[in-house]
Design an enzyme around this catalytic site. Structure first.
Site, PDB file in Angstrom:
ATOM      1  N   TYR A 152       5.803  18.019  44.361  1.00 14.89           N
ATOM      2  CA  TYR A 152       5.910  17.953  45.871  1.00 14.89           C
ATOM      3  C   TYR A 152       6.471  19.042  46.527  1.00 14.89           C
ATOM      4  CZ  TYR A 152       6.745  16.174  50.726  1.00 14.89           C
ATOM      5  OH  TYR A 152       7.014  15.975  52.029  1.00 14.89           O
ATOM      6  N   LYS A 156       4.989  22.063  49.065  1.00 19.73           N
ATOM      7  CA  LYS A 156       5.816  22.447  50.382  1.00 19.73           C
ATOM      8  C   LYS A 156       5.955  23.886  50.534  1.00 19.73           C
ATOM      9  CE  LYS A 156       4.762  18.434  52.158  1.00 19.73           C
ATOM     10  NZ  LYS A 156       3.569  18.403  53.236  1.00 19.73           N
TER      11      LYS A 156
HETATM   12  P1  NAP Z   1       2.753   8.656  55.305  1.00 17.06           P
HETATM   13  O1  NAP Z   1       3.401   7.794  55.956  1.00 17.06           O
HETATM   14  O2  NAP Z   1       2.142   8.457  53.875  1.00 17.06           O
HETATM   15  O3  NAP Z   1       1.470   8.948  56.182  1.00 17.06           O
HETATM   16  C1  NAP Z   1       0.487   9.824  55.868  1.00 17.06           C
HETATM   17  C2  NAP Z   1      -0.775   9.336  56.304  1.00 17.06           C
HETATM   18  O4  NAP Z   1      -1.941  10.449  55.673  1.00 17.06           O
HETATM   19  C3  NAP Z   1      -1.184   7.926  55.507  1.00 17.06           C
HETATM   20  O5  NAP Z   1      -2.010   7.197  56.783  1.00 17.06           O
HETATM   21  C4  NAP Z   1      -2.092   8.485  54.605  1.00 17.06           C
HETATM   22  O6  NAP Z   1      -3.202   7.331  54.104  1.00 17.06           O
HETATM   23  C5  NAP Z   1      -2.924   9.458  54.931  1.00 17.06           C
HETATM   24  N1  NAP Z   1      -3.367  10.227  54.106  1.00 17.06           N
HETATM   25  C6  NAP Z   1      -3.257  10.535  52.620  1.00 17.06           C
HETATM   26  N2  NAP Z   1      -4.034  11.316  52.028  1.00 17.06           N
HETATM   27  C7  NAP Z   1      -5.114  11.642  52.932  1.00 17.06           C
HETATM   28  C8  NAP Z   1      -6.154  12.640  52.688  1.00 17.06           C
HETATM   29  N3  NAP Z   1      -6.482  13.025  51.619  1.00 17.06           N
HETATM   30  N4  NAP Z   1      -6.710  13.032  53.850  1.00 17.06           N
HETATM   31  C9  NAP Z   1      -6.338  12.449  55.176  1.00 17.06           C
HETATM   32  N5  NAP Z   1      -5.391  11.553  55.445  1.00 17.06           N
HETATM   33  C10 NAP Z   1      -4.486  11.323  54.060  1.00 17.06           C
HETATM   34  O7  NAP Z   1       3.480   9.950  55.224  1.00 17.06           O
HETATM   35  P2  NAP Z   1       4.598  10.518  56.510  1.00 17.06           P
HETATM   36  O8  NAP Z   1       5.634  10.272  55.934  1.00 17.06           O
HETATM   37  O9  NAP Z   1       4.193  10.284  57.597  1.00 17.06           O
HETATM   38  O10 NAP Z   1       4.489  12.199  56.022  1.00 17.06           O
HETATM   39  C11 NAP Z   1       3.384  13.072  56.961  1.00 17.06           C
HETATM   40  C12 NAP Z   1       3.590  14.458  56.593  1.00 17.06           C
HETATM   41  O11 NAP Z   1       5.042  14.891  56.821  1.00 17.06           O
HETATM   42  C13 NAP Z   1       3.256  14.715  54.926  1.00 17.06           C
HETATM   43  O12 NAP Z   1       2.762  15.963  54.841  1.00 17.06           O
HETATM   44  C14 NAP Z   1       4.553  14.796  54.350  1.00 17.06           C
HETATM   45  O13 NAP Z   1       4.710  15.591  53.376  1.00 17.06           O
HETATM   46  C15 NAP Z   1       5.399  15.313  55.686  1.00 17.06           C
HETATM   47  N6  NAP Z   1       6.979  15.139  55.505  1.00 17.06           N
HETATM   48  C16 NAP Z   1       7.453  13.870  55.631  1.00 17.06           C
HETATM   49  C17 NAP Z   1       8.444  13.394  55.344  1.00 17.06           C
HETATM   50  C18 NAP Z   1       9.371  12.184  55.447  1.00 17.06           C
HETATM   51  O14 NAP Z   1      10.553  11.995  55.264  1.00 17.06           O
HETATM   52  N7  NAP Z   1       8.558  11.086  55.622  1.00 17.06           N
HETATM   53  C19 NAP Z   1       9.687  14.531  55.108  1.00 17.06           C
HETATM   54  C20 NAP Z   1       9.285  15.924  55.073  1.00 17.06           C
HETATM   55  C21 NAP Z   1       7.623  16.103  55.304  1.00 17.06           C
HETATM   56  P3  NAP Z   1      -2.679   6.281  53.117  1.00 17.06           P
HETATM   57  O15 NAP Z   1      -1.789   5.311  53.692  1.00 17.06           O
HETATM   58  O16 NAP Z   1      -4.025   5.829  52.529  1.00 17.06           O
HETATM   59  O17 NAP Z   1      -2.107   7.088  51.973  1.00 17.06           O
END
Ligand code: NAP
Length: 257
Positions: A152, A156
């Site tokens: 991961y 990033k």
């Molecule tokens: P999340 O809760 O898992 O939501 C991500 C969404 O994207 C989910 O609805 C997921 O669907 C969907 N998805 C997964 N694979 C996909 C694909 N191939 N095409 C289209 N949609 C897809 O994640 P999040 O925490 O909101 O994170 C959003 C972004 O912020 C990510 O890039 C993550 O790396 C980044 N980020 C998050 C955090 C954190 O603390 N949460 C911290 C740093 C960075 P499914 O439910 O079916 O998987």
């Protein structure tokens, strides 16, 4: 004319929070997700809130899905102004157990997805002959690599690199490319990271990994989607017009660069 923003992976989590905020900022919104059920329910919720919104199902790791996403947005709203490469997945694994399938899947979504989304959006901006904003989901893991999160973290770091390269090539077309780098937000991504981490440590119980990562946050609480949306709203606005190629940390005080 009202501006148009596309947010990938906006069925839930941070993407949903970002899309909601951009809708409140006055953008027409194009939702996208691979998760049809989540996408449908978010679409209904946004419509009830009076937002101008459509939803396009798709997989960001597929180039044709990304171009279809832009085409559908243009078909509905006539143009695009902002493209948020938000969709991303996590993978938790000890370094020595990382396997080929995990590596390929995580890079396909987190890295290839950003490349294809950027290409689809930029080609449309160039055709429109308008200013454009591309905003990528990076992470504190794009500035510092973490144990158990090697794959991961590598994806990033790649997003931060792509943000710089794309910014350098696309500035000539009046396109800005920046990234937001969240810290620890309690979305379903963190539910999964927590559930996986506790499997590898005997002394950890469910919730402990999230607690451990949150403990050091200077501002004293985990991140909410609104915290991330505040930064993305700025990056999508004219107020950030003199900023490009930057991957900006929003983490309440965890990583300092
Ligand atoms: P999340 O809760 O898992 O939501 C991500 C969404 O994207 C989910 O609805 C997921 O669907 C969907 N998805 C997964 N694979 C996909 C694909 N191939 N095409 C289209 N949609 C897809 O994640 P999040 O925490 O909101 O994170 C959003 C972004 O912020 C990510 O890039 C993550 O790396 C980044 N980020 C998050 C955090 C954190 O603390 N949460 C911290 C740093 C960075 P499914 O439910 O079916 O998987």
């Amino acid at each position: 004319m009202e501006k148009v923003a596309i947010v990938t992976g906006s069925g839930g989590g941070l993407g949903k929070g970002i899309a909601k905020r951009l809708g409140k900022d006055g953008f027409n919104i194009v939702l996208n997700d691979i998760n049809q059920e989540l996408l449908d329910s978010t679409l209904e919720e946004f419509k009830k809130d009076g937002l101008h919104v459509i939803a396009v199902t798709g997989d960001v790791s597929k180039r044709e899905d990304q171009f279809n996403l832009v085409a559908k947005a243009v078909e509905e709203f006539g143009q695009i102004d902002v493209f948020v490469n938000n969709a991303g997945i996590d993978v938790v694994s000890p370094f020595l157990d990382i396997d080929e399938a995990q590596l390929n899947k995580t890079f396909a979504i987190n890295v290839n997805g950003v490349v294809f989304g950027t290409q689809a959006a930029a080609k449309q901006f160039i055709e429109q002959k308008t200013k454009g904003k591309i905003i990528n989901a990076c992470s504190i893991a794009g500035h510092e690599s973490y144990e158990m999160l090697a794959t991961y973290s590598a994806t990033k770091h790649a997003v931060r690199s792509l943000t710089q390269s794309a910014a350098k090539e696309l500035a000539a077309y009046d396109i800005r490319v920046n990234a937001y780098c969240p810290g620890v937000a309690g979305t379903s991504m963190w539910d999964r990271i927590d559930a996986e981490m506790v499997k590898y440590y005997d002394d950890m119980e469910p919730g402990d990994a999230f607690k451990k990562f949150s403990e050091g946050i200077l501002l004293g609480r985990p991140q909410e989607p609104e915290d991330v949306a505040n930064l993305v709203s700025f990056l999508a606005s004219d107020d950030s017009d003199y900023i490009t190629g930057q991957s900006i940390i929003t983490d309440g005080g965890i990583v300092f660069r």
